[in-house]
Scaffold this active site. Structure first.
Site, short mmCIF file in Angstrom:
data_model
loop_
_atom_site.label_atom_id
_atom_site.label_comp_id
_atom_site.label_asym_id
_atom_site.label_seq_id
_atom_site.Cartn_x
_atom_site.Cartn_y
_atom_site.Cartn_z
N CYS A 86 0.86 -1.18 0.00
CA CYS A 86 0.00 0.00 0.00
C CYS A 86 0.90 1.25 0.00
O CYS A 86 2.03 1.20 0.48
CB CYS A 86 -0.88 0.01 1.25
SG CYS A 86 -2.38 -1.00 1.09
N HIS A 158 -5.82 -1.82 -2.04
CA HIS A 158 -5.52 -3.09 -1.36
C HIS A 158 -6.58 -4.16 -1.63
O HIS A 158 -6.27 -5.36 -1.62
CB HIS A 158 -5.41 -2.83 0.14
CG HIS A 158 -4.93 -3.99 0.95
ND1 HIS A 158 -3.59 -4.25 1.14
CD2 HIS A 158 -5.60 -4.97 1.60
CE1 HIS A 158 -3.46 -5.35 1.89
NE2 HIS A 158 -4.67 -5.81 2.18
N ASN A 198 0.60 -15.03 -8.17
CA ASN A 198 -0.01 -16.02 -7.28
C ASN A 198 -1.15 -15.32 -6.57
O ASN A 198 -0.95 -14.24 -6.02
CB ASN A 198 0.98 -16.49 -6.21
CG ASN A 198 2.21 -17.14 -6.78
OD1 ASN A 198 2.16 -17.75 -7.84
ND2 ASN A 198 3.33 -16.99 -6.11
N HIS A 209 -2.31 -7.83 -0.95
CA HIS A 209 -2.39 -6.72 -1.90
C HIS A 209 -2.25 -7.25 -3.34
O HIS A 209 -1.38 -8.09 -3.60
CB HIS A 209 -1.28 -5.71 -1.59
CG HIS A 209 -1.48 -4.40 -2.24
ND1 HIS A 209 -1.84 -3.27 -1.54
CD2 HIS A 209 -1.39 -4.02 -3.54
CE1 HIS A 209 -1.96 -2.26 -2.38
NE2 HIS A 209 -1.69 -2.69 -3.61
N HIS A 211 -0.93 -8.10 -6.53
CA HIS A 211 0.41 -7.92 -7.09
C HIS A 211 0.86 -9.18 -7.77
O HIS A 211 0.31 -10.26 -7.56
CB HIS A 211 1.40 -7.56 -5.98
CG HIS A 211 1.77 -8.72 -5.09
ND1 HIS A 211 0.89 -9.25 -4.15
CD2 HIS A 211 2.89 -9.47 -5.01
CE1 HIS A 211 1.48 -10.26 -3.53
NE2 HIS A 211 2.69 -10.42 -4.03
ZN LIG Z 1 -1.98 -3.15 0.50
#
Ligand SMILES: [Zn+2]
Length: 390
Positions: A86, A158, A198, A209, A211
């Site tokens: 974040c 998030h 993943n 989060h 990613h």
């Molecule tokens: Zn986050």
């Protein structure tokens, strides 16, 4: 026969801002028009950067194994207010991203499996020494796990995920993947660039989060090498590109097709090994993400979230709760220096969730022998992925 997703063009003007983190790692912001300048300074007190681990040769199989002991200390499911992805200022502590907001950001992993810095005192062997040892038939080859591991945060939100992002943001993620592939491919120690995501604790995700990651390997991973060998054999015997022939068969047969666009198609592979597996492939012979045209990137920005959205509808909701599919999304690209004329870019998305409350474990046959058994017919997987279309 299969409705193509609508794919209006997406503006693709992305601004790069390169900065350094407190410990010297690189951070690169990929921003859409109108974003604020990225000039925040990382003021954290960080210890020294991780050194590369040890890359050891498995003489029994020919694989290289990265021994990265420092990774056992990495961040594991932190509370939401301590999320390292974040923007800084949203949580209780400064994060890895010093800015107060971002669109897409890429930075070097603090706990890398492969690292740019190598410690000569480890006594690990250099490439030349390793080659010399091969000549002498030594079996315990090892060298520094040189390479680079990067984190790609898809959004500063998030709670978001790829399927919920607007196409313009997905397009920016694609720009970041393409740029990283192109740039990492120029590094002398890098033989292969692997972009992946993943998602879900079932997969072993340690941060919630949204990613992905990019691994730039100093060798061809086993699956990459296996696919390259197959592609070369096919090319030698037919003069054609294997990935193109496979797509042609699927489009003709139709039973495993999921989506067909102008530039991309998704199908379940004939020999799917996971209970849920689908491949997304370009219609053109493209070696890697960096080689995609603007039109191909535009359509991918629509078709990729569409495909992931179908995964989240794959299993019916239980007690009113949708089943968010845990998955691994793996971009298989051509190796950097070899086989580019026969290798074809494709995305493999797969899940270990074989029913809403059951996981497929890689047990004796798969983990021990490397022989796969799939309880689900690929044609059934494709039928379900078509049914849950929007
Ligand atoms: Zn986050």
């Amino acid at each position: 026969m299969i409705p193509a997703p609508t794919a209006p063009s997406v503006a693709a003007v992305v601004r790069l801002s390169r900065r350094a983190m407190a410990d010297g790692r690189e951070i690169i912001y990929y921003d859409e028009p109108g974003a604020a300048p990225r000039v925040a300074v990382d003021r954290r007190e960080l210890g020294p950067r991780a050194q590369a681990g040890d890359l050891r040769f498995d003489a029994l199989t020919g694989d290289w194994v990265s021994i990265a002991g420092h990774r056992s200390d990495r961040t594991f499911l932190p509370p939401a207010d301590a999320c390292p992805l974040c923007p800084t200022g949203r949580g209780s502590v400064p994060s890895e991203v010093p800015e107060s907001d971002y669109d897409v950001v890429v930075f070097e992993n603090r706990f890398p499996s492969f690292a740019t810095r190598t410690d000569a005192s480890q006594g690990a062997l250099g490439q030349a020494a390793a080659a010399d040892m091969v000549d002498r038939a030594e079996l315990h080859l090892h060298r520094p796990a040189a390479g680079r591991c990067e984190v790609v945060a898809f959004t500063s939100d998030h709670e978001a995920n790829i399927a919920s992002l607007p196409p313009q943001r997905v397009r920016t993620v694609i720009e970041a993947w393409a740029h990283r592939t192109s740039e990492l491919s120029t590094r002398a120690e890098v033989e292969h660039v692997f972009c992946f995501e993943n998602r879900g604790v079932e997969i072993g995700v340690t941060l919630h989060h949204p990613h992905g990651q990019i691994y730039a390997y100093p060798d061809l991973p086993a699956r990459t090498l296996g696919m390259l060998t197959r592609a070369r054999q096919h090319h030698e015997s037919t003069g054609r590109v294997l990935g193109a022939d496979l797509l042609a068969i699927e489009r003709t047969t139709g039973t495993r097709m999921v989506l067909e666009g102008e530039h991309w198609s998704a199908y379940v592979p004939f020999a799917a090994r996971w209970p849920v597996e689908v491949h997304l492939v370009p219609h053109r012979d493209v070696p890697d993400l960096a080689a995609l045209t603007a039109a191909e990137r535009d359509e991918l920005a629509h078709i990729y979230p569409e495909l992931l959205g179908r995964l989240d509808r794959y299993y019916p909701a239980v007690a009113g709760q949708p089943i968010r599919m845990p998955y691994i999304a793996a971009w298989h690209q051509a190796p950097v220096r070899t086989g580019r004329e026969v290798s074809r870019l494709h995305l493999q998305v797969f899940s270990v969730l074989r029913s809403p409350d059951r996981l497929k474990y890689l047990a004796g046959s798969e983990s021990g022998a490397g022989a796969w058994v799939n309880d689900v017919a690929p044609e059934s997987i494709a039928r379900r992925l078509r049914e849950v279309g929007s």
